[in-house]
Design a protein around this motif. Structure first.
Motif, short mmCIF file in Angstrom:
data_model
loop_
_atom_site.label_atom_id
_atom_site.label_comp_id
_atom_site.label_asym_id
_atom_site.label_seq_id
_atom_site.Cartn_x
_atom_site.Cartn_y
_atom_site.Cartn_z
N GLU A 133 0.76 -1.23 0.20
CA GLU A 133 0.20 0.18 -0.48
C GLU A 133 0.71 0.89 0.21
OE1 GLU A 133 -3.85 1.23 1.05
OE2 GLU A 133 -3.66 0.16 -0.90
N ARG A 134 1.97 0.97 0.73
CA ARG A 134 2.72 2.94 0.91
C ARG A 134 3.46 3.04 -0.65
NH1 ARG A 134 7.83 1.01 1.86
NH2 ARG A 134 9.21 2.85 3.01
N PHE A 135 3.37 2.17 -1.19
CA PHE A 135 4.12 2.39 -2.81
C PHE A 135 3.29 3.98 -2.70
CE2 PHE A 135 4.95 1.78 -6.92
CZ PHE A 135 6.04 1.53 -7.24
N HIS A 136 2.55 3.68 -2.45
CA HIS A 136 1.35 4.69 -4.08
C HIS A 136 1.78 6.21 -2.77
CE1 HIS A 136 0.69 2.19 -7.43
NE2 HIS A 136 0.10 1.31 -5.92
N ASP A 137 2.73 6.18 -1.81
CA ASP A 137 3.28 7.24 -1.49
C ASP A 137 4.01 7.13 -1.87
OD1 ASP A 137 0.57 6.86 0.49
OD2 ASP A 137 2.03 5.84 1.77
N PHE A 138 4.66 7.32 -2.80
CA PHE A 138 6.03 7.32 -3.34
C PHE A 138 6.14 7.56 -4.73
CE2 PHE A 138 6.73 5.37 1.11
CZ PHE A 138 7.55 5.80 2.01
N TRP A 139 5.47 6.35 -5.60
CA TRP A 139 5.85 6.24 -6.51
C TRP A 139 4.92 7.60 -7.42
CZ3 TRP A 139 9.76 4.99 -8.83
CH2 TRP A 139 9.53 5.52 -10.21
N PRO A 140 5.48 7.84 -8.66
CA PRO A 140 6.58 8.18 -9.01
C PRO A 140 7.07 9.35 -8.34
CG PRO A 140 4.45 8.95 -10.23
CD PRO A 140 3.50 8.64 -9.15
N ALA A 141 8.45 9.11 -8.24
CA ALA A 141 9.17 9.70 -8.21
C ALA A 141 9.54 10.73 -8.90
CB ALA A 141 11.17 9.08 -8.75
N ASP A 142 9.88 11.65 -7.77
CA ASP A 142 9.88 13.55 -8.29
C ASP A 142 11.18 13.71 -9.66
OD1 ASP A 142 7.48 14.91 -7.26
OD2 ASP A 142 8.19 13.37 -5.60
N VAL A 143 11.87 12.76 -9.22
CA VAL A 143 13.30 13.31 -9.64
C VAL A 143 14.63 11.80 -9.17
CG1 VAL A 143 15.94 14.45 -9.73
CG2 VAL A 143 13.25 15.69 -8.98
N GLU A 144 15.05 11.55 -10.45
CA GLU A 144 15.64 10.34 -10.46
C GLU A 144 17.19 10.47 -10.51
OE1 GLU A 144 14.06 6.14 -12.82
OE2 GLU A 144 13.33 6.56 -10.51
N VAL A 145 18.19 11.19 -10.11
CA VAL A 145 19.48 12.20 -10.20
C VAL A 145 20.91 11.05 -10.85
CG1 VAL A 145 21.03 13.83 -9.58
CG2 VAL A 145 18.83 13.42 -8.34
N ILE A 146 21.04 10.99 -11.71
CA ILE A 146 22.50 10.20 -12.44
C ILE A 146 22.81 11.47 -13.02
CG2 ILE A 146 20.11 8.42 -12.69
CD1 ILE A 146 20.16 9.65 -16.00
N GLY A 147 24.38 9.98 -13.54
CA GLY A 147 25.34 10.87 -14.63
C GLY A 147 24.68 10.53 -15.56
N LYS A 148 25.40 11.40 -16.82
CA LYS A 148 25.65 11.35 -18.48
C LYS A 148 24.86 10.03 -18.64
CE LYS A 148 29.48 13.55 -20.02
NZ LYS A 148 30.87 14.32 -20.50
N ASP A 149 26.18 9.36 -18.43
CA ASP A 149 26.80 8.52 -18.72
C ASP A 149 26.22 6.95 -18.77
OD1 ASP A 149 27.81 8.53 -16.27
OD2 ASP A 149 28.22 6.19 -16.23
N ILE A 150 25.02 6.98 -17.78
CA ILE A 150 23.82 6.43 -17.71
C ILE A 150 22.10 6.62 -18.01
CG2 ILE A 150 25.05 4.68 -15.67
CD1 ILE A 150 23.57 5.61 -13.79
N LEU A 151 22.41 7.51 -18.56
CA LEU A 151 21.24 8.39 -19.16
C LEU A 151 20.38 7.24 -20.17
CD1 LEU A 151 18.62 9.92 -20.01
CD2 LEU A 151 20.37 11.21 -21.19
N SER A 152 21.41 7.19 -21.36
CA SER A 152 21.04 5.91 -22.91
C SER A 152 21.91 4.99 -22.92
CB SER A 152 20.95 6.79 -23.81
OG SER A 152 20.13 6.43 -25.12
N PRO A 153 21.76 4.28 -22.81
CA PRO A 153 20.10 3.53 -22.77
C PRO A 153 19.10 2.99 -21.54
CG PRO A 153 21.33 1.55 -23.56
CD PRO A 153 21.96 3.01 -22.99
N ALA A 154 19.81 3.07 -20.10
CA ALA A 154 19.68 2.19 -19.16
C ALA A 154 17.98 3.50 -18.81
CB ALA A 154 20.74 2.64 -18.28
#
Ligand code: MSP
Length: 525
Positions: free
Chosen positions: A248-269
């Protein structure tokens, strides 16, 4: 609280770091940037949930463990401690730390695999292809750059194998459409280009298994015990396993507002695999991918142990304090672009912004309040053009910093705060309270006013500096005898410091020498 009353958390995730080495500058930066985003959102009154963690499975971890003659799990336990200690040192105040070997994660990955397999989204097939040993995936000729395999791929060999595949082919059209319609999905927007380029070619189904003969350190496929899950398929799911996917609690969070990543793992991952995986299990996409650039060594070289130019963030934080390190990386890098890290740049920002501007304004103000006002901040008695100008600038700075933080422009936000600090220092030079203190009644009123005004400026700056340098901001409040500000929405120029007693403390950012050798070298160790 009943579920309907639950406020949706501002949910931020970071890339989870590979467990096959020690934390380096890139890891530290990403977590500091994420922490600053979360702290700035908390100052806006949002309830936040900040997730980071460790990516533990895969060939490289298995190989490192073999080399050290220890179990992969033992290696990961040790590495997890190191990464968590780094976060603590850097004041990265996460709410949850996920490790992909934890049962809460492995059970969700297996559940999702079963569901996709039952739905016919996963099938078994024999595959002959080119395989990158270092990237641990099948690669295609289109991945070549100028006719050569990128260095990151290491040896590329021909491999034939029976494996399981996740159907991606049918997803190209909607994903392209989604990206085109949602140009805020990827920040900064110019990073979308590389994803569109990737999607311009036909999508291949994704090989999501590795035979145990080659790799044992992974999550076993629920429908075939001879295989483990491909590391990316496993790792991406951390963003939903950590918040209790399936509960149940999953829906208090998802969807994530921000996923922070480095440019090397943007595409395709993150921009192709992850959206398609989410779509296949019927979940919304994260609202935004915030993609930062790379830290490079002096002169734009890639950092590597063999070149001896690796920056050890822990050395910097230990010698200069984590706030000095946080300040440097947040002010130096504009999110999305690459930056060089050099000791000269670090030292020059430290001296200019931290010692000479912020630290100096605090110590001179507190010292003068002690010397001329018996340690009590006086109320403002006069308001002339000089005071009005500074007040106007302070109010403008509040709005400017809030706006910049909303758009991840910490570099600009810090520049804005420093501009206010410099104006306050100039204001003190103009008013010269040290001269006014020797004068008559009107002079004394102006002297008191100037110190009250400088103190109020400092209080506002401290509030605006919380996301970047939380410990020092706290120390600024303490020295001013001020209450900590924990809400930017109520932050305004005021008279709240009148009659507060200052409390002189150690110098905030002690001066550092000109002698570069005395600094922790940018060293290979
Ligand atoms: N384990 C994967 C991520 C899985 S997320 C589901 C991974 N790990 S990593 O340890 O290689 O990188 C972790 C993060 O650090 C990535 O976002 C990566 O871009 C970032 N950085 C690694 N080196 C970097 C620099 N030199 N500069 C800035 N960040 C870089 O990828």
């Amino acid at each position: 609280m009943a579920r309907s009353q639950v406020v949706k958390f501002f949910y931020l995730t970071t890339a989870i770091d590979y467990a096959n080495g020690s934390p380096h500058l890139g890891h530290a930066y990403e977590k500091i940037l994420s922490d600053a985003i979360v702290r700035s959102r908390r100052m806006e009154g949002l309830q936040c949930h900040f997730l980071t963690g460790l990516d533990e499975h895969g060939q490289k971890v298995q190989e490192t463990a073999e080399r050290l003659s220890i179990e992969p799990q033992k290696l990961c336990d040790k590495v997890a401690e190191e990464f968590q200690a780094m976060c603590q040192l850097m004041q990265v105040d996460y709410d949850d730390y996920i490790r992909t070997s934890q049962p809460r994660h492995t059970s969700v990955v297996r559940g999702i695999l079963s569901k996709l397999y039952e739905n016919g989204d996963i099938y078994k097939s024999s595959y002959v292809g080119l395989y990158s040993v270092r990237a641990e995936r099948f690669v295609h000729e289109k991945d070549m750059v100028d006719g050569k395999w990128p260095e990151d791929f290491g040896d590329v060999i021909e491999l034939q194998e029976e494996n399981y595949f996740f159907k991606m082919k049918g997803h190209q059209a909607w994903l392209l459409d989604y990206l085109k319609k949602n140009d805020e999905f990827i920040f900064p927007a110019y990073r979308q280009k590389q994803v569109l380029e990737f999607l311009a070619e036909p999508l291949n189904d994704l090989c999501i298994s590795r035979p145990k003969s080659r790799l044992t350190w992974g999550i076993e496929l629920p429908f075939d015990g001879d295989y483990v899950t491909y590391v990316w398929f496993d790792a991406l799911i951390n963003y939903i396993s950590a918040i209790g996917y399936g509960t149940e609690r999953f829906h208090d969070f998802w969807p994530a507002d921000v996923e922070v990543i480095g440019k090397d793992i943007l595409s395709p991952a993150h921009a192709v695999y992850w959206p398609i995986m989410l779509r296949a299990i019927g979940l919304e996409l994260p609202r935004q991918l915030v993609v930062h650039g790379w830290w490079l060594a002096k002169g734009g070289e890639k950092m590597s142990k063999s070149l001896g130019n690796v920056v050890r963030p822990i050395d910097y934080a230990t010698v200069y304090g984590s706030d000095a390190f946080r300040y440097f990386v947040l002010s130096e890098m504009s999110v999305g672009q690459d930056s060089d890290f050099s000791h000269e740049l670090f030292a020059s920002r430290y001296r200019a912004d931290l010692s000479n501007d912020i630290g100096n304004l605090l110590s001179r103000t507190v010292n003068m309040v002690e010397r001329y006002c018996g340690g009590t901040i006086p109320p403002v008695e006069v308001e002339e053009e000089l005071e009005r100008e500074l007040k106007f600038l302070a109010k403008k700075t509040i709005g400017d910093v809030r706006e910049r933080c909303r758009h991840y422009d910490f570099s600009g936000a810090l520049e804005s705060v420093c501009a206010l600090v410099r104006s306050a220092n100039r204001y003190l030079e103009c008013r010269s309270p040290w001269k006014l203190a020797k004068g008559k009644e009107k002079d004394l009123a102006e002297m008191k006013t100037s110190l009250a005004v400088a103190a109020e400026c400092l209080r506002i700056c401290a509030a605006l500096l919380i996301p970047a340098i939380p410990q020092s901001a706290e120390k600024m409040f303490a020295q001013l005898g001020a209450q900590t500000v924990n809400d930017w929405t109520a932050l305004d120029w005021g008279n709240s410091l009148a009659w507060k007693r200052v409390c002189k403390g150690p110098v905030l950012f002690p001066r550092i020498g000109e002698d570069d050798d005395a600094m922790p070298a940018v060293s290979a160790r």
